[in-house]
Structures are given as C-alpha cells and as structure tokens.
Design an enzyme around this catalytic site. Structure first.
Site, PDB file in Angstrom:
ATOM      1  N   ASP A 119       0.730  -1.181   0.009  1.00  0.00           N
ATOM      2  CA  ASP A 119      -0.120   0.012   0.097  1.00  0.00           C
ATOM      3  C   ASP A 119       1.003   1.263   0.134  1.00  0.00           C
ATOM      4  O   ASP A 119       1.779   1.587   0.876  1.00  0.00           O
ATOM      5  CB  ASP A 119      -0.933  -0.130   1.004  1.00  0.00           C
ATOM      6  CG  ASP A 119      -1.842   1.262   1.365  1.00  0.00           C
ATOM      7  OD1 ASP A 119      -1.684   2.155   0.657  1.00  0.00           O
ATOM      8  OD2 ASP A 119      -2.699   1.134   2.263  1.00  0.00           O
ATOM      9  N   GLU A 158      30.282   6.515   6.114  1.00  0.00           N
ATOM     10  CA  GLU A 158      30.541   5.166   6.540  1.00  0.00           C
ATOM     11  C   GLU A 158      30.460   4.465   5.158  1.00  0.00           C
ATOM     12  O   GLU A 158      30.409   2.893   5.176  1.00  0.00           O
ATOM     13  CB  GLU A 158      29.114   4.987   7.378  1.00  0.00           C
ATOM     14  CG  GLU A 158      27.766   4.933   7.054  1.00  0.00           C
ATOM     15  CD  GLU A 158      26.893   4.538   7.754  1.00  0.00           C
ATOM     16  OE1 GLU A 158      26.759   3.448   8.171  1.00  0.00           O
ATOM     17  OE2 GLU A 158      26.069   5.318   8.348  1.00  0.00           O
ATOM     18  N   CYS A 182      26.166   6.843  11.025  1.00  0.00           N
ATOM     19  CA  CYS A 182      25.695   8.010  10.646  1.00  0.00           C
ATOM     20  C   CYS A 182      26.255   9.303  11.340  1.00  0.00           C
ATOM     21  O   CYS A 182      26.003  10.231  11.079  1.00  0.00           O
ATOM     22  CB  CYS A 182      24.141   7.999  10.871  1.00  0.00           C
ATOM     23  SG  CYS A 182      23.415   6.917   9.627  1.00  0.00           S
ATOM     24  N   HIS A 193      18.285  13.101  13.487  1.00  0.00           N
ATOM     25  CA  HIS A 193      18.904  12.280  12.218  1.00  0.00           C
ATOM     26  C   HIS A 193      17.560  11.617  11.804  1.00  0.00           C
ATOM     27  O   HIS A 193      16.834  10.964  12.599  1.00  0.00           O
ATOM     28  CB  HIS A 193      19.743  11.121  12.842  1.00  0.00           C
ATOM     29  CG  HIS A 193      20.244  10.186  12.327  1.00  0.00           C
ATOM     30  ND1 HIS A 193      20.723  10.251  10.779  1.00  0.00           N
ATOM     31  CD2 HIS A 193      19.958   8.769  12.058  1.00  0.00           C
ATOM     32  CE1 HIS A 193      20.805   9.247  10.232  1.00  0.00           C
ATOM     33  NE2 HIS A 193      20.387   8.286  11.054  1.00  0.00           N
ATOM     34  N   LYS A 245       8.957  10.204  15.736  1.00  0.00           N
ATOM     35  CA  LYS A 245       9.315   9.192  16.988  1.00  0.00           C
ATOM     36  C   LYS A 245      10.232   9.706  17.853  1.00  0.00           C
ATOM     37  O   LYS A 245      10.059   9.573  19.045  1.00  0.00           O
ATOM     38  CB  LYS A 245       9.415   7.712  16.739  1.00  0.00           C
ATOM     39  CG  LYS A 245       8.504   6.832  15.780  1.00  0.00           C
ATOM     40  CD  LYS A 245       9.446   5.644  15.344  1.00  0.00           C
ATOM     41  CE  LYS A 245       8.518   4.836  14.281  1.00  0.00           C
ATOM     42  NZ  LYS A 245       7.308   4.244  14.429  1.00  0.00           N
ATOM     43  N   ASN A 290      17.408   8.580   2.992  1.00  0.00           N
ATOM     44  CA  ASN A 290      18.401   8.403   4.111  1.00  0.00           C
ATOM     45  C   ASN A 290      19.813   8.986   3.514  1.00  0.00           C
ATOM     46  O   ASN A 290      20.046   8.254   2.388  1.00  0.00           O
ATOM     47  CB  ASN A 290      18.520   7.145   4.745  1.00  0.00           C
ATOM     48  CG  ASN A 290      19.298   7.127   6.015  1.00  0.00           C
ATOM     49  OD1 ASN A 290      20.111   8.066   6.332  1.00  0.00           O
ATOM     50  ND2 ASN A 290      19.405   6.255   6.734  1.00  0.00           N
TER      51      ASN A 290
HETATM   52  P1  HMG Z   1       8.724  -2.385   8.276  1.00  0.00           P
HETATM   53  O1  HMG Z   1       8.818  -3.861   9.251  1.00  0.00           O
HETATM   54  O2  HMG Z   1       8.645  -2.877   6.560  1.00  0.00           O
HETATM   55  O3  HMG Z   1       7.635  -1.373   8.149  1.00  0.00           O
HETATM   56  O4  HMG Z   1      10.350  -1.807   8.283  1.00  0.00           O
HETATM   57  P2  HMG Z   1       6.677  -1.495   9.480  1.00  0.00           P
HETATM   58  O5  HMG Z   1       5.701  -2.555   9.605  1.00  0.00           O
HETATM   59  O6  HMG Z   1       7.274  -1.333  10.969  1.00  0.00           O
HETATM   60  O7  HMG Z   1       5.923  -0.132   8.990  1.00  0.00           O
HETATM   61  C1  HMG Z   1       6.340   1.197   9.016  1.00  0.00           C
HETATM   62  C2  HMG Z   1       5.368   2.042   9.616  1.00  0.00           C
HETATM   63  O8  HMG Z   1       4.339   2.010   8.439  1.00  0.00           O
HETATM   64  C3  HMG Z   1       4.601   1.625  10.763  1.00  0.00           C
HETATM   65  O9  HMG Z   1       4.329   2.980  11.570  1.00  0.00           O
HETATM   66  C4  HMG Z   1       3.393   1.048  10.375  1.00  0.00           C
HETATM   67  O10 HMG Z   1       2.211   1.195  11.183  1.00  0.00           O
HETATM   68  C5  HMG Z   1       2.918   1.863   8.923  1.00  0.00           C
HETATM   69  P3  HMG Z   1       4.832   3.105  12.974  1.00  0.00           P
HETATM   70  O11 HMG Z   1       3.822   2.160  13.687  1.00  0.00           O
HETATM   71  O12 HMG Z   1       6.162   2.886  13.267  1.00  0.00           O
HETATM   72  O13 HMG Z   1       4.601   4.675  13.525  1.00  0.00           O
HETATM   73  N1  HMG Z   1       2.166   1.469   8.039  1.00  0.00           N
HETATM   74  C6  HMG Z   1       1.047   2.124   7.169  1.00  0.00           C
HETATM   75  N2  HMG Z   1       0.975   3.371   7.370  1.00  0.00           N
HETATM   76  C7  HMG Z   1      -0.094   3.887   6.419  1.00  0.00           C
HETATM   77  N3  HMG Z   1      -0.919   3.076   5.782  1.00  0.00           N
HETATM   78  C8  HMG Z   1      -0.417   1.693   5.796  1.00  0.00           C
HETATM   79  C9  HMG Z   1       0.663   1.185   6.442  1.00  0.00           C
HETATM   80  N4  HMG Z   1       1.386   0.187   6.894  1.00  0.00           N
HETATM   81  C10 HMG Z   1       2.266   0.359   7.748  1.00  0.00           C
HETATM   82  N5  HMG Z   1      -0.897   0.868   4.943  1.00  0.00           N
HETATM   83  C11 HMG Z   1      11.974  -0.105   9.077  1.00  0.00           C
HETATM   84  C12 HMG Z   1      10.403  -0.378   8.675  1.00  0.00           C
HETATM   85  C13 HMG Z   1      12.236   1.164   9.424  1.00  0.00           C
HETATM   86  C14 HMG Z   1      12.256  -0.867  10.159  1.00  0.00           C
HETATM   87  C15 HMG Z   1      12.758  -0.676   7.627  1.00  0.00           C
HETATM   88  O14 HMG Z   1      12.342   0.225   6.490  1.00  0.00           O
HETATM   89  C16 HMG Z   1      14.091  -0.713   7.888  1.00  0.00           C
HETATM   90  O15 HMG Z   1      14.612  -1.506   8.497  1.00  0.00           O
HETATM   91  N6  HMG Z   1      14.879   0.583   7.725  1.00  0.00           N
HETATM   92  C17 HMG Z   1      16.095   0.706   7.787  1.00  0.00           C
HETATM   93  C18 HMG Z   1      16.596   0.818   9.322  1.00  0.00           C
HETATM   94  C19 HMG Z   1      16.250   2.173   9.666  1.00  0.00           C
HETATM   95  O16 HMG Z   1      16.139   2.991   9.035  1.00  0.00           O
HETATM   96  N7  HMG Z   1      16.415   2.377  11.094  1.00  0.00           N
HETATM   97  C20 HMG Z   1      16.036   3.757  11.695  1.00  0.00           C
HETATM   98  C21 HMG Z   1      16.840   3.637  13.198  1.00  0.00           C
HETATM   99  S1  HMG Z   1      18.414   3.397  13.018  1.00  0.00           S
HETATM  100  C22 HMG Z   1      19.261   4.923  12.146  1.00  0.00           C
HETATM  101  O17 HMG Z   1      18.682   5.826  12.160  1.00  0.00           O
HETATM  102  C23 HMG Z   1      20.716   4.641  11.845  1.00  0.00           C
HETATM  103  C24 HMG Z   1      20.777   4.404  10.428  1.00  0.00           C
HETATM  104  O18 HMG Z   1      20.670   5.807   9.533  1.00  0.00           O
HETATM  105  C25 HMG Z   1      22.170   3.797  10.018  1.00  0.00           C
HETATM  106  C26 HMG Z   1      23.346   4.562  10.667  1.00  0.00           C
HETATM  107  O19 HMG Z   1      23.297   5.126  11.810  1.00  0.00           O
HETATM  108  O20 HMG Z   1      24.402   4.337   9.829  1.00  0.00           O
HETATM  109  C27 HMG Z   1      19.841   3.427   9.773  1.00  0.00           C
END
Ligand code: HMG
Length: 421
Positions: free
Chosen positions: A32, A84, A116, A251, A260, A310
């Site tokens: 979606d 990185e 990051c 970030h 969040k 990102n």
């Molecule tokens: P996921 O499991 O596919 O997604 O991965 P989800 O099921 O958690 O859904 C995401 C959000 O969409 C949720 O919202 C759902 O409710 C919503 P939340 O509950 O979190 O508020 N959702 C919807 N909303 C509207 N309509 C819909 C619908 N369906 C679901 N139909 C995840 C999400 C971010 C985990 C994934 O993309 C990922 O692994 N990303 C990479 C890791 C990342 O970005 N982590 C962030 C923190 S760590 C960080 O920032 C460091 C980093 O930059 C690296 C560094 O430091 O070098 C990553």
C-alpha cells in the site's frame, strides 16, 4: 562554556541526478503506497549510479560550497569527511576531495567514521579545534557524504538514498553559532545496523535499530539538558526545556523517525519535570505525542529529507539545509537543538543559535536549483542502476562543477569534472 563564536558559516548540498517516486515503488512491490508515504513519511528517494560515489558527491558539494560562497581555499586548515561508505580501506575520501579540488597541502585531511554519527564527529573536531585557538584563525570544511543501500525487495529498500552536505566551519558562524561545551553524548555497543567488510548492502535489525536510536537520544538529550540548565540556556518553568528550542532537528533515516524521536524527547522532559508526579504515565505519553508540537518544532526541517531519503552522515545536515532554506529569515537569533545518531551506536545532542546573516547566506546556497535539476526515473530504471557493479560506472557527463567516477584502473579511481557552462 567558551564565549568565542564558532559554528557553521555556510553550507552546500549535492544529490544524485535521478530519483524514484516512492508511491510508484510501493505499487511495484505490492505494498500500500500509504505505508511508504505516510507510515515512513517519504515521498521520493535518490537513485545513484556507480559514477556518483561517495567521493564524487563529496567533491561536488565542496566545489559548490567554495564557488557559491567565494571561499578563499588558503583560509582552510582542516578538511574532514564523515562517511560510512568510503571507497577504500586506507585512502580517505578526504584525500580524493583535496586532490580533485586542488586544495592547498597545508591542511589536516582525514575521514571520520561511526555510521551516521561520523559527520558530527568531524563537525565537533573542527569546532573544538577552532574554539581551542589551535586553528589560529583558520577555517575547516566538514563534508558528510554517503550512499545508503539495503538492496532490492528488502524492508529497508524505501529508506535508501544518497547525497552530501559540505559545511564551512569558522569563527564567523553566519548560519549557526554552536553552543560549544553543552553537548550531551550517549553511546552503546549494539548490533542494530552494520556493514561487514566487502559488502555493499548494510545489514540491519530494523525495529531494534529504532529502539536503540530512541534510547541513545534519551541519554544524549538529558546530558545536553543538564548542562543547558546549569548555564541557564533553558529552564524549567511554564514550558519544558525542549519547548524552549525554536526547532529541533533529528537524524532522519526516514521522516517518520523524526516524529518518533520528538515524542521521545518530549517524554524525557515530561517524565523529569519537577511537577511530573502530578500527571499519570498515560497522560504524559499522550502529551508527548502532540501533533501541534511536532508541527511547530520539527516538520519544517524535513522537506529535503522527504525527497532524498536517508543520507546517513548527511541526514541531519540535510535537515538543517532544508530548515534554513525555508525559515532562516524568521529564525535569526533563535536556538535550535540537533540530535545526531549513528548505529552501533553513538549519539550526540547539541544546540546552536541561527545567525543574523543566515538568510543572506542561504540565498546564495542554491538548494532549490540543485533539487530542480533532478530527473525522475521509473522503477525498472532504478532497478537497472542498482544492479550495476560498483566498479562499472556509466559513461555520463557530470553537470558543470560536479564530479563523477569515470573508471577504476590499476586499483586507482579516476574522476572527471563537468565543464563550466
Ligand atoms: P517494516 O517492518 O517494513 O515497516 O520496516 P513497519 O511494518 O514497521 O511499518 C512502518 C510504519 O508504516 C509503521 O508505522 C506502520 O504502522 C506504518 P509506526 O507504527 O512505526 O508509526 N504502516 C502504514 N501506514 C499507513 N498505511 C499503511 C501502512 N502499513 C504500515 N497501509 C523499517 C520499517 C524502518 C524497520 C525498515 O524500513 C528498515 O529496516 N529500515 C532501515 C533501518 C532504519 O532506518 N532504522 C532507523 C533507526 S537506526 C538509524 O537511524 C541509523 C541508520 O541511519 C544507519 C546509520 O547510523 O548508519 C539506519
């Protein structure tokens, strides 16, 4: 706290020439579109090809910084690249940038790495070098440059991106005078996100990484708040310390993360407030989620992040570019809070005051022109570019003043610069 002014004098950005629409990507993945656009808060994502590597993006950003702000290179005593996604285990990206831009030999040149957080590590090294007096009047260029890559059909796919932000750090902080000495830090040894040697794609424990980010934020923010209260930069009163910051930048791995993060920061204040015992935990949680607070303090900094994705080290500074591009006129003299997070993990909360010259500086920073030059590609084209080998750049002419990797010969990388128009 030292009284000498030090901070960011000017900035410039560089982004890949192509992007993909995230609603279209969602449809192609059978998801979606609202999950990407509302659930993650993203609209578009930068699409790079191997010619737009970390060096090319960093050099393009520094070139634009020096050109648009007419910086005399002889005043630069330090060049630091936070990244990185470097291109060599030994030779720093910063050396490539020095060579490509023919910068003087009389400077300190190195990379900083901690996921990051690496760019912030570079910024603080530069700011404290200047504040200590060791710079003897010289300035520093700090560049945050990265390629965020998780791979096709992964949960992380819609949170990829690429780009660079170059910062001129000096005793003339026209954009942001840093509150040197107030920073709060929090670091922990965790496996939330990492990239083993030899891999192009990051490995990530996505949901755990969000928890780590929020926990580290709490520690870093409380550290900053303790010092800011001691220096009477903020106080407990009819508003909380966090509410006394005009804007708070986070970030931004994906835009929803900033929301969040803001809820978590507010929760720290509401839990620690002298009158916290008068409210229930449920009431505090409800107050922390306030949309009004998010709209007033955070939303306006996310415009560029929502279009680029990102950018690892550069994400926080892309938010700063977006905020100052939109609001530098009205924010002059006001204090911002900034939260840097790097997986693994390290975080730092710091603050600074927007300079009186910020609007004039941002008028010379052609952020909108850089974004407007991008072209949208289809999901099929994005997938083709993602599948190109890292050492196989396409033969494309770079835009004037920008750089591209042309080839790798005898283990040496060769770059070309776009001819002036
Ligand atoms: P996921 O499991 O596919 O997604 O991965 P989800 O099921 O958690 O859904 C995401 C959000 O969409 C949720 O919202 C759902 O409710 C919503 P939340 O509950 O979190 O508020 N959702 C919807 N909303 C509207 N309509 C819909 C619908 N369906 C679901 N139909 C995840 C999400 C971010 C985990 C994934 O993309 C990922 O692994 N990303 C990479 C890791 C990342 O970005 N982590 C962030 C923190 S760590 C960080 O920032 C460091 C980093 O930059 C690296 C560094 O430091 O070098 C990553």
């Amino acid at each position: 706290m030292k009284r000498q002014q030090v901070g960011i004098e000017a900035l410039a950005i560089a982004v890949p020439r192509r992007y993909v629409d995230l609603a279209e990507l969602a449809r192609a993945r059978g998801v979606d579109p609202a999950k990407y656009t509302s659930g993650l808060g993203a609209r578009e994502m930068a699409v790079y090809d191997p010619g737009e590597d970390t060096v090319a993006l960093a050099a393009s950003a520094v070139s634009r910084l020096l050109r648009t702000h007419q910086v005399d290179a002889s005043r630069i005593g330090m060049l630091v690249v936070g990244t990185e996604t470097g291109v060599d285990h030994s030779k720093p990206v910063a050396s490539h940038v020095q060579g490509l831009l023919k910068l003087p030999r009389t400077m300190r040149v190195y990379d900083t790495q901690h996921a990051c957080y690496g760019g912030t590590a570079g910024l603080m090294a530069a700011a404290e070098w200047i504040a200590s007096g060791a710079a003897a009047g010289r300035s520093a260029v700090v560049v945050c440059s990265d390629i965020a890559r998780y791979g096709l059909n992964t949960a992380g796919e819609p949170t990829q991106g690429a780009g660079a932000v170059a910062l001129l750090v000096s005793e003339q902080p026209d954009l942001l005078a840093l509150d040197v000495g107030l920073n709060g830090s929090c670091s922990m040894d965790v496996y939330d996100f990492w990239r083993p040697l030899g891999r192009r794609e990051a490995v990530v424990d996505g949901h755990y990484s969000i928890q780590c980010y929020l926990e580290a934020l709490s520690g870093a923010y409380r550290g900053w708040r303790e010092r800011a209260l001691a220096h009477e930069v903020v106080r407990w009163g009819s508003t909380t310390p966090g509410e006394q910051l005009a804007r708070i930048l986070y970030h931004v791995p994906f835009c929803k993360m900033a929301r969040k993060a803001h809820t978590q920061l507010r929760l720290c204040d509401l839990e620690d407030a002298p009158n916290a015992a008068n409210t229930t935990a449920e009431a505090r949680e409800e107050l922390a989620k306030s949309s009004a607070s998010y709209e007033a303090q955070v939303a306006s900094s996310l415009s560029l992040n929502a279009r680029v994705g990102n950018v690892y080290t550069a994400s926080l500074y892309l938010a700063l570019a977006g905020l100052l591009h939109a609001e530098s006129g009205t924010l002059a003299g006001q204090r911002l809070g900034l939260l840097s997070y790097g997986s693994g993990c390290a975080s730092e909360f710091f603050s600074g005051v927007v300079g009186a010259q910020a609007a004039q500086r941002m008028a010379r920073t052609d952020v909108e022109a850089v974004m407007a030059r991008r072209e949208r590609v289809s999901v099929e084209e994005y997938e083709r570019l993602m599948k190109l080998p890292g050492d196989g750049p396409e033969v494309l002419a770079p835009a004037p003043g920008e750089f591209r990797l042309a080839e790798i010969r005898d283990h040496k990388r060769h770059y070309v610069e776009g001819a002036a128009s």
